[in-house]
Write an enzyme that holds these catalytic residues in place. Structure first.
Site, PDB file in Angstrom:
ATOM      1  N   ASP A 170       0.924  -1.102  -0.131  1.00 24.64           N
ATOM      2  CA  ASP A 170      -0.208   0.049   0.232  1.00 24.64           C
ATOM      3  C   ASP A 170       0.951   1.098   0.006  1.00 24.64           C
ATOM      4  O   ASP A 170       1.725   1.480   1.025  1.00 24.64           O
ATOM      5  CB  ASP A 170      -0.966  -0.020   1.266  1.00 24.64           C
ATOM      6  CG  ASP A 170      -1.887   1.134   1.360  1.00 24.64           C
ATOM      7  OD1 ASP A 170      -1.706   2.060   0.746  1.00 24.64           O
ATOM      8  OD2 ASP A 170      -2.793   1.003   2.008  1.00 24.64           O
ATOM      9  N   LYS A 195      -6.180  10.286  -1.395  1.00 27.69           N
ATOM     10  CA  LYS A 195      -5.144  11.164  -0.613  1.00 27.69           C
ATOM     11  C   LYS A 195      -4.323  11.701  -1.723  1.00 27.69           C
ATOM     12  O   LYS A 195      -4.608  12.757  -2.320  1.00 27.69           O
ATOM     13  CB  LYS A 195      -4.422  10.269   0.180  1.00 27.69           C
ATOM     14  CG  LYS A 195      -5.267   9.279   0.840  1.00 27.69           C
ATOM     15  CD  LYS A 195      -6.377   9.466   1.905  1.00 27.69           C
ATOM     16  CE  LYS A 195      -7.245   8.583   2.428  1.00 27.69           C
ATOM     17  NZ  LYS A 195      -6.712   7.357   2.909  1.00 27.69           N
TER      18      LYS A 195
HETATM   19  C1  LIG Z   1      -7.546   5.905   3.008  1.00 26.67           C
HETATM   20  C2  LIG Z   1      -6.690   4.879   3.075  1.00 26.67           C
HETATM   21  C3  LIG Z   1      -7.141   3.558   2.331  1.00 26.67           C
HETATM   22  C4  LIG Z   1      -8.681   3.462   2.085  1.00 26.67           C
HETATM   23  O1  LIG Z   1      -8.750   4.252   0.813  1.00 26.67           O
HETATM   24  P1  LIG Z   1     -10.318   4.991   0.446  1.00 26.67           P
HETATM   25  O2  LIG Z   1     -10.009   5.686  -0.836  1.00 26.67           O
HETATM   26  O3  LIG Z   1     -10.829   5.800   1.700  1.00 26.67           O
HETATM   27  O4  LIG Z   1     -11.320   3.831   0.367  1.00 26.67           O
HETATM   28  C5  LIG Z   1      -6.199   2.646   2.309  1.00 26.67           C
HETATM   29  N1  LIG Z   1      -4.898   2.534   2.629  1.00 26.67           N
HETATM   30  C6  LIG Z   1      -4.457   3.799   3.229  1.00 26.67           C
HETATM   31  C7  LIG Z   1      -2.899   3.923   3.705  1.00 26.67           C
HETATM   32  C8  LIG Z   1      -5.359   4.876   3.425  1.00 26.67           C
HETATM   33  O5  LIG Z   1      -4.779   6.005   4.046  1.00 26.67           O
END
Ligand SMILES: *Cc1c(COP(=O)(O)O)cnc(C)c1O
Length: 378
Positions: A170, A195
């Site tokens: 991730d 983000k």
């Molecule tokens: C926000 C986030 C997610 C989930 O993503 P969404 O777009 O809110 O569904 C997954 N991993 C990390 C590190 C995040 O900050």
């Protein structure tokens, strides 16, 4: 192509039919066929849409993989990736993984027989010890949320490969501008594009890049079968956001550096978590695998009461979940992003009631620091 150039010239550029310099928003569900099966590459927009395709090609180029996929949210992307596995398969994940990831794995995907073990992946021995005969993948978040722990991607991917496991990263916090996990051996990289990639608090999206033709075929099968795709409008917004990713990440980095220095010298701050600090336990690994340390900083103000006082006084830090936007955001992980993790588990991880997390935005660093000075005054 260098990094900033690739953000603008990577993927598919413009529209050859009209000369439009931005990829058009193809607001369309279906496509005319000149005879059965005789089409121009698009049949139905769940399977493929030209605007989404342009975004998928762009993220593929940025991460240096074989194929890209765009989903309706980061969680939809993560769910699709885990759906590559079968009932009875086991996955090893970073212990302070994003709260929603913990929830979908332990409360939804468990119902379909996906087994999981959460360990501190910053210590490779923990990964080694967690490998079972049915383990299929190691899922890493680095830096982690909210404690900014670092896992050595190259070492973890090597260990995974030796044991026939996939490595999934991730990469939301670093973005491909700072860190490209595939170049260190990862098989799958995913993002909450909500983000930094989007960057303007105006779109919810998820992206995945895979590094083999087989994974590309398998993930497209899941994406098309389960249908959690990103729409054309949001695909276009993401392409637009990504064009400025480089200058946003550079500016975020310099603001964050100034704020971290300020926080480290403040008596009301018990502890600062940031991979760019030399005393961070894995600072050297962060430096090796990423070209920047990012804009996420967590710090402990000692108690829930102190955290609430701080939140009440801040003017420029918006109390909100999420991160990676132009505006600075602040959150209290224990009561917000990580509330779905049980309290005893949170305490075990170090996500205390006094821990606050900031996402540094693009305001003037001087204004942000002055704001923190007045809010931290007792
Ligand atoms: C926000 C986030 C997610 C989930 O993503 P969404 O777009 O809110 O569904 C997954 N991993 C990390 C590190 C995040 O900050």
């Amino acid at each position: 192509m260098r990094r900033k150039t690739k953000l603008i010239h990577g993927g598919i550029v413009g529209d050859p039919t009209t000369g439009a310099v931005s990829v058009p928003i193809y607001q369309v569900s279906t496509y005319k066929q000149d005879g059965v099966g005789n089409h121009k590459g698009f049949e139905y927009s769940r399977t493929g849409n030209p605007t989404r395709h342009a975004l998928e090609e762009l993220i593929k180029d940025l991460e240096g993989g074989k194929a890209g996929f765009a989903f309706g949210s980061g969680m939809a992307a993560i769910t699709a990736v885990i759906m590559l596995f079968d009932s009875g398969d086991h996955v090893i994940l970073t212990d302070d993984v994003y709260g929603g990831t913990y929830r979908v794995i332990t409360k939804v995907l468990n119902r379909f027989g996906i087994e999981a073990t959460f360990v501190d992946t910053s210590d490779l021995d923990n990964i080694k010890d967690a490998i079972q005969p049915n383990t299929k993948a190691v899922y890493i978040e680095t830096p982690t949320n909210p404690l900014l722990k670092i896992t050595d991607i190259e070492a973890a991917a090597k260990l995974a490969k030796e044991n026939g496991l996939l490595t999934i990263v991730d990469n939301t916090f670093s973005t491909p501008y700072w860190q490209t996990p595939i170049s260190y051996g990862a098989d799958i990289v995913l993002h909450s594009a909500t983000k930094y990639l989007g960057g303007h608090s105006d779109v919810v999206a998820g992206l995945v890049v895979v590094n083999s033709d087989q994974l590309a075929e398998d993930l497209h099968f899941v994406q098309n079968s389960t249908g959690g795709i990103l729409g054309p409008q949001d695909s276009w917004l993401l392409i637009r956001g990504i064009k400025t990713l480089g200058i946003r990440m550079e500016e975020t980095e310099s603001n964050t550096k100034a704020i971290v220095e300020f926080l480290q010298g403040h008596s009301a701050v018990k502890k600062v978590y940031y991979p760019g600090i030399e005393s961070h336990p894995n600072h050297d690994i962060a430096k090796k695998q990423a070209q920047g340390f990012g804009g996420m900083v967590s710090f402990d103000v000692g108690s829930e009461e102190n955290a609430d006082k701080l939140l009440a006084k801040l003017k420029y830090f918006t109390l909100a979940e999420s991160l990676g936007a132009v505006e600075s955001l602040i959150s209290v992980p224990a009561r917000m992003t990580h509330a779905s993790i049980p309290k005893d588990r949170r305490d075990e991880l170090g996500i205390t009631d006094g821990l606050v997390r900031i996402s540094v935005g693009l305001e003037d660093a001087e204004d942000l620091i002055e704001d923190l000075i007045q809010a931290l005054k007792q």
